[in-house]
Design a protein around this motif. Structure first.
Motif, PDB file in Angstrom:
ATOM      1  N   HIS A 165       0.704  -1.254   0.029  1.00 10.44           N
ATOM      2  CA  HIS A 165       0.188  -0.099   0.030  1.00 10.44           C
ATOM      3  C   HIS A 165       0.727   1.291  -0.105  1.00 10.44           C
ATOM      4  CE1 HIS A 165      -3.583   2.492   0.971  1.00 10.44           C
ATOM      5  NE2 HIS A 165      -2.811   3.028   1.616  1.00 10.44           N
ATOM      6  N   PHE A 166       1.903   1.368   0.816  1.00  8.96           N
ATOM      7  CA  PHE A 166       2.851   2.172   0.653  1.00  8.96           C
ATOM      8  C   PHE A 166       3.578   2.654  -0.452  1.00  8.96           C
ATOM      9  CE2 PHE A 166       7.364   3.582   2.580  1.00  8.96           C
ATOM     10  CZ  PHE A 166       7.124   4.741   2.212  1.00  8.96           C
ATOM     11  N   TYR A 167       3.955   1.642  -1.176  1.00  4.67           N
ATOM     12  CA  TYR A 167       4.710   1.699  -2.494  1.00  4.67           C
ATOM     13  C   TYR A 167       3.610   2.241  -3.696  1.00  4.67           C
ATOM     14  CZ  TYR A 167       8.209  -1.255  -0.013  1.00  4.67           C
ATOM     15  OH  TYR A 167       8.936  -1.891   0.837  1.00  4.67           O
ATOM     16  N   ALA A 168       2.681   1.735  -3.525  1.00  4.02           N
ATOM     17  CA  ALA A 168       1.466   2.157  -4.522  1.00  4.02           C
ATOM     18  C   ALA A 168       0.993   3.683  -4.372  1.00  4.02           C
ATOM     19  CB  ALA A 168       0.368   1.024  -4.312  1.00  4.02           C
ATOM     20  N   ARG A 169       0.711   4.119  -3.124  1.00  5.55           N
ATOM     21  CA  ARG A 169       0.531   5.400  -2.712  1.00  5.55           C
ATOM     22  C   ARG A 169       1.743   6.194  -3.243  1.00  5.55           C
ATOM     23  NH1 ARG A 169      -3.624   7.327  -0.275  1.00  5.55           N
ATOM     24  NH2 ARG A 169      -3.509   9.557   0.516  1.00  5.55           N
ATOM     25  N   LEU A 170       3.144   5.891  -3.195  1.00  3.66           N
ATOM     26  CA  LEU A 170       4.112   6.685  -3.553  1.00  3.66           C
ATOM     27  C   LEU A 170       3.908   6.906  -4.992  1.00  3.66           C
ATOM     28  CD1 LEU A 170       7.305   5.457  -1.740  1.00  3.66           C
ATOM     29  CD2 LEU A 170       6.119   7.358  -1.222  1.00  3.66           C
ATOM     30  N   ARG A 171       3.662   5.768  -5.791  1.00 10.66           N
ATOM     31  CA  ARG A 171       3.850   5.798  -7.256  1.00 10.66           C
ATOM     32  C   ARG A 171       2.230   6.690  -7.685  1.00 10.66           C
ATOM     33  NH1 ARG A 171       4.050   0.244  -6.753  1.00 10.66           N
ATOM     34  NH2 ARG A 171       2.165   0.083  -7.038  1.00 10.66           N
ATOM     35  N   ASP A 172       1.258   6.220  -7.080  1.00  8.04           N
ATOM     36  CA  ASP A 172      -0.214   6.672  -7.576  1.00  8.04           C
ATOM     37  C   ASP A 172      -0.555   8.148  -7.079  1.00  8.04           C
ATOM     38  OD1 ASP A 172      -0.142   4.182  -8.909  1.00  8.04           O
ATOM     39  OD2 ASP A 172      -1.427   3.393  -7.488  1.00  8.04           O
ATOM     40  N   GLN A 173      -0.255   8.380  -5.831  1.00 11.82           N
ATOM     41  CA  GLN A 173      -0.726   9.628  -5.258  1.00 11.82           C
ATOM     42  C   GLN A 173       0.251  10.766  -5.574  1.00 11.82           C
ATOM     43  OE1 GLN A 173      -2.448   6.919  -4.136  1.00 11.82           O
ATOM     44  NE2 GLN A 173      -4.066   7.596  -4.934  1.00 11.82           N
ATOM     45  N   HIS A 174       1.517  10.188  -5.233  1.00  3.87           N
ATOM     46  CA  HIS A 174       2.539  11.175  -5.112  1.00  3.87           C
ATOM     47  C   HIS A 174       3.627  11.218  -6.294  1.00  3.87           C
ATOM     48  CE1 HIS A 174       1.333  12.249  -1.229  1.00  3.87           C
ATOM     49  NE2 HIS A 174       1.266  11.278  -0.807  1.00  3.87           N
ATOM     50  N   GLY A 175       3.367  10.435  -7.307  1.00  3.10           N
ATOM     51  CA  GLY A 175       4.121  10.648  -8.687  1.00  3.10           C
ATOM     52  C   GLY A 175       5.564  10.182  -8.421  1.00  3.10           C
ATOM     53  N   PHE A 176       5.842   9.211  -7.614  1.00  4.25           N
ATOM     54  CA  PHE A 176       7.381   8.787  -7.493  1.00  4.25           C
ATOM     55  C   PHE A 176       7.573   7.647  -8.833  1.00  4.25           C
ATOM     56  CE2 PHE A 176       7.482  10.635  -3.759  1.00  4.25           C
ATOM     57  CZ  PHE A 176       8.690  10.888  -3.082  1.00  4.25           C
ATOM     58  N   ALA A 177       8.686   7.723  -9.531  1.00  3.03           N
ATOM     59  CA  ALA A 177       8.956   6.668 -10.408  1.00  3.03           C
ATOM     60  C   ALA A 177       9.719   5.406  -9.672  1.00  3.03           C
ATOM     61  CB  ALA A 177       9.855   7.117 -11.413  1.00  3.03           C
ATOM     62  N   GLU A 178       9.418   4.264  -9.857  1.00  2.00           N
ATOM     63  CA  GLU A 178       9.792   3.055  -9.192  1.00  2.00           C
ATOM     64  C   GLU A 178      10.663   2.254 -10.028  1.00  2.00           C
ATOM     65  OE1 GLU A 178       6.829   0.116  -6.922  1.00  2.00           O
ATOM     66  OE2 GLU A 178       7.559  -0.904  -8.765  1.00  2.00           O
ATOM     67  N   HIS A 179      12.065   1.764  -9.285  1.00  2.00           N
ATOM     68  CA  HIS A 179      12.988   1.052  -9.783  1.00  2.00           C
ATOM     69  C   HIS A 179      13.288  -0.046  -9.158  1.00  2.00           C
ATOM     70  CE1 HIS A 179      13.854   4.363 -12.870  1.00  2.00           C
ATOM     71  NE2 HIS A 179      13.671   5.066 -11.739  1.00  2.00           N
ATOM     72  N   VAL A 180      13.345  -1.196  -9.711  1.00  2.00           N
ATOM     73  CA  VAL A 180      13.373  -2.592  -8.740  1.00  2.00           C
ATOM     74  C   VAL A 180      14.674  -3.176  -9.211  1.00  2.00           C
ATOM     75  CG1 VAL A 180      12.962  -4.770  -7.952  1.00  2.00           C
ATOM     76  CG2 VAL A 180      11.176  -2.892  -8.355  1.00  2.00           C
ATOM     77  N   ILE A 181      15.731  -3.360  -8.247  1.00  2.00           N
ATOM     78  CA  ILE A 181      16.944  -3.915  -8.489  1.00  2.00           C
ATOM     79  C   ILE A 181      17.391  -5.153  -7.521  1.00  2.00           C
ATOM     80  CG2 ILE A 181      18.059  -1.727  -9.228  1.00  2.00           C
ATOM     81  CD1 ILE A 181      19.206  -1.590  -6.538  1.00  2.00           C
ATOM     82  N   ARG A 182      18.388  -5.878  -8.012  1.00  2.00           N
ATOM     83  CA  ARG A 182      18.815  -6.942  -7.250  1.00  2.00           C
ATOM     84  C   ARG A 182      19.822  -6.576  -6.305  1.00  2.00           C
ATOM     85  NH1 ARG A 182      18.246 -12.299  -9.630  1.00  2.00           N
ATOM     86  NH2 ARG A 182      19.887 -13.025  -8.031  1.00  2.00           N
ATOM     87  N   THR A 183      19.754  -6.750  -5.023  1.00  2.00           N
ATOM     88  CA  THR A 183      20.770  -6.606  -4.069  1.00  2.00           C
ATOM     89  C   THR A 183      21.228  -7.879  -3.214  1.00  2.00           C
ATOM     90  OG1 THR A 183      19.018  -5.882  -2.773  1.00  2.00           O
ATOM     91  CG2 THR A 183      20.107  -4.133  -3.834  1.00  2.00           C
ATOM     92  N   ASP A 184      21.649  -8.812  -4.100  1.00  2.00           N
ATOM     93  CA  ASP A 184      21.908  -9.993  -3.191  1.00  2.00           C
ATOM     94  C   ASP A 184      22.903 -10.000  -2.363  1.00  2.00           C
ATOM     95  OD1 ASP A 184      19.997 -10.779  -5.125  1.00  2.00           O
ATOM     96  OD2 ASP A 184      21.367 -12.241  -6.185  1.00  2.00           O
ATOM     97  N   TYR A 185      22.779 -10.549  -1.144  1.00  2.00           N
ATOM     98  CA  TYR A 185      23.916 -10.876  -0.176  1.00  2.00           C
ATOM     99  C   TYR A 185      24.856 -12.128  -0.651  1.00  2.00           C
ATOM    100  CZ  TYR A 185      20.577  -8.701   3.174  1.00  2.00           C
ATOM    101  OH  TYR A 185      20.163  -7.821   3.883  1.00  2.00           O
ATOM    102  N   ALA A 186      26.170 -11.983  -0.231  1.00  2.00           N
ATOM    103  CA  ALA A 186      27.070 -12.955  -0.738  1.00  2.00           C
ATOM    104  C   ALA A 186      28.004 -13.072   0.701  1.00  2.00           C
ATOM    105  CB  ALA A 186      28.195 -12.502  -1.531  1.00  2.00           C
ATOM    106  N   PHE A 187      28.068 -14.572   1.067  1.00  2.00           N
ATOM    107  CA  PHE A 187      28.776 -15.097   2.270  1.00  2.00           C
ATOM    108  C   PHE A 187      29.702 -16.046   1.848  1.00  2.00           C
ATOM    109  CE2 PHE A 187      24.765 -13.578   3.580  1.00  2.00           C
ATOM    110  CZ  PHE A 187      24.860 -12.714   4.798  1.00  2.00           C
ATOM    111  N   ALA A 188      31.020 -16.160   2.809  1.00  2.00           N
ATOM    112  CA  ALA A 188      31.684 -17.255   2.486  1.00  2.00           C
ATOM    113  C   ALA A 188      31.122 -18.520   2.405  1.00  2.00           C
ATOM    114  CB  ALA A 188      32.912 -17.137   3.558  1.00  2.00           C
ATOM    115  N   ASP A 189      30.160 -19.036   3.301  1.00  2.00           N
ATOM    116  CA  ASP A 189      29.518 -20.173   3.087  1.00  2.00           C
ATOM    117  C   ASP A 189      28.119 -20.100   3.580  1.00  2.00           C
ATOM    118  OD1 ASP A 189      30.018 -20.208   5.880  1.00  2.00           O
ATOM    119  OD2 ASP A 189      32.088 -21.286   5.538  1.00  2.00           O
ATOM    120  N   GLU A 190      27.581 -21.270   3.804  1.00  2.00           N
ATOM    121  CA  GLU A 190      26.234 -21.304   4.259  1.00  2.00           C
ATOM    122  C   GLU A 190      26.030 -20.939   5.803  1.00  2.00           C
ATOM    123  OE1 GLU A 190      26.938 -25.831   3.602  1.00  2.00           O
ATOM    124  OE2 GLU A 190      27.249 -23.878   2.802  1.00  2.00           O
ATOM    125  N   GLU A 191      27.138 -21.428   6.269  1.00  2.00           N
ATOM    126  CA  GLU A 191      27.256 -21.168   7.772  1.00  2.00           C
ATOM    127  C   GLU A 191      27.165 -19.756   8.264  1.00  2.00           C
ATOM    128  OE1 GLU A 191      29.050 -23.673   6.404  1.00  2.00           O
ATOM    129  OE2 GLU A 191      28.054 -25.564   7.061  1.00  2.00           O
TER     130      GLU A 191
END
Length: 230
Positions: A165-191
């Protein structure tokens, strides 16, 4: 989560320093708005990860967070840039207490918490946050909001209905442009992944990481931007 923000800055910093190992967020921010020689104010600074992406180019950054514990950690971490940074303890709903305008206002994974904290008055809170942002930014500047679009999921989506709802209101009521990106985590191992991710996201995620033996954890982030023209 708020206990982590209040008392566990080193552990939180261990999480976010493994996030976005391909540097997609910094590339996106600099593509959407050039902060070179600009005055910036940032809300929800945390341990200063986004601040560090901007500080070399920016003229000055005012760093705001409601947690003095996080601010102290960020100030120490970014002490090499002390002449370009000011640290202020301030809640997101105190935008109106900021007295000077800036060229760019940015927040990261912070306004969403504020919205979730006020379920009965959600639209009023969203509109108040946006109005406060707009009042602080000079013509020609930009407001940039960074929020989650899901961690350890296959496809990007708001993890909660209230955030949708928050994101939709930013776009629809307030005119924000939306961009979605990958921000993956990387670790040495699963532990390592299970230990660090589990501390913040909980036991269920820790067990899932160990079961699936993942050292790369998929994540999506949304970046909403509105340019101020007048």
């Amino acid at each position: 989560m708020y206990e982590i923000y209040a008392q566990y800055a080193p552990e939180y910093d261990a999480l976010v320093t493994h996030e976005d190992y391909q540097g997609q967020l910094a590339q996106t921010l600099h593509r959407l708005y050039d902060v070179t020689n600009k005055d910036v104010i940032e809300f929800g600074v945390g341990t200063g990860r986004v601040t560090a992406m901007l500080v070399e180019k920016a003229r000055h950054i005012t760093c705001c967070d409601r947690s003095p514990h996080m601010l102290a950690y960020a100030q120490q971490k970014l002490q090499a840039y002390a002449d370009k940074l000011t640290f202020v303890q301030r809640d997101n709903l105190e935008l109106n207490r900021v007295e000077r305008q800036v060229d760019c206002l940015i927040e990261g994974w912070s306004f969403g918490h504020t919205v979730l904290d006020h379920p009965e008055t959600m639209d009023d809170v969203i509109d108040r946050l946006v109005a406060g942002c707009m009042a602080l930014v000079r013509p020609g500047g930009a407001v940039i909001l960074i929020e989650t679009m899901g961690t350890m999921v296959e496809d990007p989506a708001p993890p909660l209905a209230a955030l949708a709802h928050f994101y939709a209101r930013l776009r629809d009521q307030h005119g924000f442009a939306e961009h979605v990106i990958r921000t993956d985590y990387a670790f040495a191992d699963e532990e390592e992944a299970a230990q660090i991710m589990g501390f913040f996201f909980g036991e269920e995620m820790r067990e899932q990481i160990l079961t699936t033996r993942q050292a790369i954890i998929k994540e999506y982030t949304g970046v909403w931007i509105k340019h101020i023209t007048d």
